[in-house]
Design a protein around this motif. Structure first.
Motif, PDB file in Angstrom:
ATOM      1  N   LYS A 158       0.812  -1.128   0.064  1.00 44.20           N
ATOM      2  CA  LYS A 158       0.186  -0.051  -0.046  1.00 44.20           C
ATOM      3  C   LYS A 158       0.818   1.299   0.021  1.00 44.20           C
ATOM      4  N   ASN A 159       2.167   1.261   0.388  1.00 40.79           N
ATOM      5  CA  ASN A 159       3.010   2.574   0.192  1.00 40.79           C
ATOM      6  C   ASN A 159       3.974   2.486  -0.877  1.00 40.79           C
ATOM      7  N   MET A 160       3.873   1.777  -1.780  1.00 41.05           N
ATOM      8  CA  MET A 160       4.718   1.481  -2.674  1.00 41.05           C
ATOM      9  C   MET A 160       4.334   2.663  -3.699  1.00 41.05           C
ATOM     10  N   ASP A 161       5.359   2.888  -4.616  1.00 43.50           N
ATOM     11  CA  ASP A 161       5.374   4.234  -5.301  1.00 43.50           C
ATOM     12  C   ASP A 161       4.073   4.102  -6.429  1.00 43.50           C
ATOM     13  N   TYR A 162       4.057   2.975  -7.050  1.00 44.44           N
ATOM     14  CA  TYR A 162       2.947   2.970  -8.133  1.00 44.44           C
ATOM     15  C   TYR A 162       1.506   3.213  -7.423  1.00 44.44           C
ATOM     16  N   LYS A 164       1.190   4.936  -4.614  1.00 44.95           N
ATOM     17  CA  LYS A 164       1.170   6.551  -4.388  1.00 44.95           C
ATOM     18  C   LYS A 164       0.857   7.217  -5.700  1.00 44.95           C
ATOM     19  N   SER A 165       1.237   6.894  -6.707  1.00 42.07           N
ATOM     20  CA  SER A 165       1.288   7.708  -8.065  1.00 42.07           C
ATOM     21  C   SER A 165      -0.244   7.559  -8.413  1.00 42.07           C
ATOM     22  N   ALA A 166      -0.952   6.300  -8.388  1.00 45.12           N
ATOM     23  CA  ALA A 166      -2.394   6.182  -8.741  1.00 45.12           C
ATOM     24  C   ALA A 166      -3.099   6.798  -7.667  1.00 45.12           C
ATOM     25  N   ARG A 167      -2.748   7.188  -6.542  1.00 44.49           N
ATOM     26  CA  ARG A 167      -3.464   8.120  -5.609  1.00 44.49           C
ATOM     27  C   ARG A 167      -3.347   9.427  -5.888  1.00 44.49           C
ATOM     28  N   LEU A 168      -2.048   9.842  -6.545  1.00 44.82           N
ATOM     29  CA  LEU A 168      -2.273  11.290  -6.876  1.00 44.82           C
ATOM     30  C   LEU A 168      -3.100  11.685  -8.130  1.00 44.82           C
ATOM     31  N   ASP A 173     -10.170   4.686  -3.842  1.00 44.36           N
ATOM     32  CA  ASP A 173      -9.597   3.394  -2.908  1.00 44.36           C
ATOM     33  C   ASP A 173      -9.885   2.103  -3.367  1.00 44.36           C
ATOM     34  N   LEU A 174     -11.221   1.833  -3.939  1.00 42.78           N
ATOM     35  CA  LEU A 174     -11.699   0.570  -4.400  1.00 42.78           C
ATOM     36  C   LEU A 174     -10.820   0.315  -5.685  1.00 42.78           C
ATOM     37  N   ARG A 175     -10.779   1.272  -6.545  1.00 40.83           N
ATOM     38  CA  ARG A 175      -9.780   1.122  -7.825  1.00 40.83           C
ATOM     39  C   ARG A 175      -8.440   0.806  -7.357  1.00 40.83           C
ATOM     40  N   ILE A 176      -7.906   1.540  -6.429  1.00 37.41           N
ATOM     41  CA  ILE A 176      -6.450   1.369  -6.143  1.00 37.41           C
ATOM     42  C   ILE A 176      -6.276  -0.326  -5.644  1.00 37.41           C
TER      43      ILE A 176
END
Lengths: 264, 508
Positions: A158-162, A164-168, A173-176
């Motif tokens: 959950k704290n990996m770069d990909y 984080k970038s998806a969140r940006l 949340d569900l999609r992530i």
């Protein structure tokens, strides 16, 4: 050149043969697996009865075809319930954490503390036995182990770069959880599903052996073993053949899961 | 290389030494076993956990062991007759209400004291007092006793309130000495064997009672060893037990040449019992269709090599004069007729129902499987559901929450009443909810009749009604197999649940 992955190859081949066997069993058996024939009691191997007959004169080959199918259905259903519930529980608790995680995981631990067979036994004594109840019972018992695996993977990811970038990018949340993280959890999940499947096959055999799984006269590998025990000395093939099928089924999936681990 | 060879030689030597040592053990044991003094070892499936007091013992498995230690005024024999035992003779008054028992001379208890009328009075009163637990269900029967007199030391006189033709069968109740204060742990009776010791979960040991009044036992020592049914074959083959009663035909087939297999009957009515409150089975035509749909001999052939007795009503052959062999032909197999009846009843395409079968009785499971297969031919689907014995007792027997079940029903005593009473509309143990005014009338007449011939006639009528009304799908009185080591002989089957060790003897 990469060394050949024998585990995956043999495992896949074995499982493929078994699956073929099961699929054929669903649609065609040489004799009716429940038809009894007094004249064919304990009959030996013949063209009509490829593996001989049991104490009721039922064709062992047909019963094995059908029995593999029943065992497979139970194991498949069990793993399906276990995996689906496990993914949801694991994903939410792993991704969000917090109080919900704490509560669900402690409940999970409590369920996990019981051996799965014991849990299923309690379920069966409350709601009755039979093929479909046993799927539900074993399925519930299998949830905790899957939930744990998925949760720990989600926490790792959950704290990996990909993520984080998806969140940006503004992903919800569900999609992530299910579009971004889940595919990355898959490799770990697949090998544990295969091992889980093996455990489910053995659990079904155990439950039916105890007489609470698949109900007679329907065939399942465990049921056949249980029926064969009185004739262990007079007709050993009655126990040996279904036993062999259980071994092959489990071996195939184990080798496959071993092989998949190497591929990663 | 040399080292490896040394190692090989060493292992061979060790192996040989071990074999000799182990062989020595085995030899010693075999020697013990063959000496006749050690007596016979009889395997029993469960421990005597309830009580050694004959009036408190409830389990059939306990009573079959205690049969060798205790006797009553009368004693049943293997033919089903009641013979004078402690009472040398007895007489019944004209009105059938006064029974006079003259005690046999010289009958001693195991502790050497003589049996007196006082001991008989004490034993009967102990049973009649429901406050003592009433394990034998005799309190109700004995509540009919108006007076129990002992005019002298050797005479017992019982006066009944109402005439009861079954009263003599209750006089088999064990007589124990009034002086013994610990019948539970230190049992004293008058039987051919006397108690020596008991190790819980292991065994009960008895020895021959030398001052027995009747025909003495042949074997000096008897050990009843607890050996679960699953391991019975191994224990027999291994030589740790010499005899085991009620093994299955499959187990019997596994035993080697050292054993004789005696074949008898279980003395129970195996049937598919139908719940008459279930909508399908309320209709007589449906029940008849099921009866036409099954082939009893076919079931026997598949489940027990054809061994067993096909029956057609709630009565088995051991009952002699009450048993009607012809009833088994009431509904021969007739698939067409069955289909017609189903169509008439409104089920032209058949129907499906659930059969609950106790999961610990393999013979019933086997029967149910064959039954289900046969019923398929008349378009009826019977789904088998295995349930634990405890659940069977609570759900099926007590709560009557079932459609059909396959079990065996036995008789508690040697009276036709014991088997037929439960089908009376008002009977508390009428677990099939059978309601038939005609039957009730016939049964009532049977119970109230004082003439033996008349009574038999009425009981037979009851059986006939059950058979023709297709009250249940009657199947068989199952075959029972007893494995007995070839060194012994003389086994006798009883119409009751007992093992008579006194009849066994050693072959020279």
């Amino acid at each position: 050149m990469k060394k050949k992955n024998w585990n995956l190859l043999i495992g896949g081949l074995l499982s493929g043969i078994m699956l073929l066997f099961i699929v054929v069993g669903f649609f065609y058996t040489p004799c009716s697996p429940e038809a009894m024939d007094n004249a064919a009691k304990f009959a030996g191997v013949s063209a009509k009865h490829l593996m001989g007959c049991d104490h009721f004169g039922r064709d062992i080959f047909s019963r094995i075809l059908k029995g593999c199918g029943n065992t497979f259905i139970v194991a498949f259903g069990t793993v399906l319930i276990g995996t689906l519930c496990g993914i949801f529980l694991g994903a939410f608790t792993g991704y969000y954490g917090g109080v919900l995680d704490e509560i669900l995981m402690r409940v999970n631990d409590a369920v996990f503390a019981f051996p799965s067979i014991l849990l299923a036994l309690v379920f069966v004594s409350l709601f009755g036995g039979g093929k479909y109840n046993i799927i539900l019972a074993l399925g519930i018992a299998f949830v905790p182990s899957f939930a744990r695996i998925v949760r720990s993977e989600f926490i790792r990811c959950k704290n990996m770069d990909y993520v984080k970038s998806a969140r940006l990018m503004g992903a919800g949340d569900l999609r992530i959880m299910f579009v971004h993280i889940l595919p990355n959890v898959m490799p770990v999940l697949v090998s544990s599903v295969l091992i889980g499947f093996n455990n489910a096959v053995l659990a079904e055999a155990g439950m039916s052996y105890l007489g609470i799984g698949v109900q007679p006269p329907e065939a399942s590998l465990g049921r056949m073993l249980s029926e064969a025990q009185s004739y262990l000395f007079s007709k050993p093939s009655m126990a040996f053949l279904p036993g062999l099928m259980i071994v092959l089924l489990v071996l195939g999936f184990s080798l496959m899961s071993e092989g998949l681990k190497r591929e990663r | 290389m040399k080292q490896k060879m040394l190692k090989n030689i060493l292992s061979v030597v060790v192996l040989a030494a071990l074999t000799i040592a182990l062989g020595g053990c085995a030899g010693g044991k075999a020697g013990d076993g063959s000496s006749l003094d050690s007596g016979i070892v009889i395997g029993i499936p469960q421990d005597i956990e309830d009580s050694l007091d004959p009036h408190e013992a409830v389990a059939a498995g306990t009573k079959e062991v205690l049969f060798n230690m205790y006797e009553g005024l009368l004693k049943p024999d293997s033919e089903g007759n009641l013979n004078p035992a402690l009472a040398g003779e007895y007489s019944i008054s004209e009105d059938g209400k006064t029974y006079t028992f003259k005690l046999r001379e010289g009958v001693l208890f195991h502790d050497g004291t003589a049996v007196t009328a006082g001991d008989v009075k004490y034993s009967i009163e102990k049973c009649a007092d429901a406050g003592n637990g009433d394990a034998l269900n005799l309190a109700a029967a004995f509540s009919n006793i108006k007076e129990l007199n002992t005019p002298d030391d050797k005479t017992v006189e019982i006066v009944l309130k109402e005439k009861d033709t079954d009263f003599l069968s209750y006089m088999t109740v064990a007589v124990i000495p009034e002086a013994n204060k610990e019948p539970r742990t230190d049992p004293i009776g008058t039987g051919p064997y006397k108690f020596v010791s008991r190790s819980p979960q292991e065994s009960i040991v008895m020895e021959k009672f030398e001052q027995y009044w009747g025909e003495p036992a042949h074997i000096q020592n008897v050990t009843f060893k607890i050996s679960p049914v699953d391991t019975a074959v191994m224990d027999l083959e291994g030589g740790s037990i010499d005899m085991y009663a009620r093994i299955s035909s499959a187990q019997a087939a596994q035993l080697g040449d050292n054993f004789n297999i005696e074949e008898g009957t279980m003395n129970l009515v195996q049937a598919m019992y139908l719940n008459h409150d279930c909508e399908y089975f309320r209709d007589k035509r449906v029940r008849q269709a099921l009866c036409y749909g099954i082939d009893e001999q076919g079931i026997l052939d598949l489940t027990s090599e054809g061994k067993g007795t096909v029956i057609g009503s709630s009565m088995f052959p051991a009952f002699g004069k009450y048993y009607m062999d012809e009833l088994k032909d009431t509904y021969p197999r007739d698939v067409e007729r069955a289909k017609e009846l189903l169509a008439e009843a409104g089920y032209p395409d058949g129907f499906s129902f659930t059969v609950k079968v106790p999961s610990n009785y393999q013979p019933h499971i086997d029967t149910a499987q064959v039954l289900a297969e046969q019923l398929k031919e008349i378009g009826v689907t019977a789904d088998i559901e295995l349930i634990e014995w405890d659940s069977w007792l609570s759900d099926v027997y007590t709560d009557r929450n079932y459609e059909a079940t396959v079990v065996g029903v036995d008789a508690a005593s040697l009276t036709a009443r014991a088997l037929l009473e439960r089908f009376d509309s008002e009977a508390g143990n009428n677990f099939i909810n059978y309601k038939n005014a005609e039957y009730d009338a016939a049964f009532e007449s049977a119970v109230n009749t004082t003439d033996d011939g008349e009574q038999t006639k009425f009981y037979k009528e009851c059986e006939k009604i059950l058979a023709e009304d297709a009250a249940n799908v009657y199947i068989q009185d199952m075959a029972s197999f007893v494995a007995l080591n070839k060194r012994y002989a003389g086994y006798e089957f009883y119409p009751l649940y007992v093992q008579d060790v006194a009849k066994l003897y050693i072959l020279e």
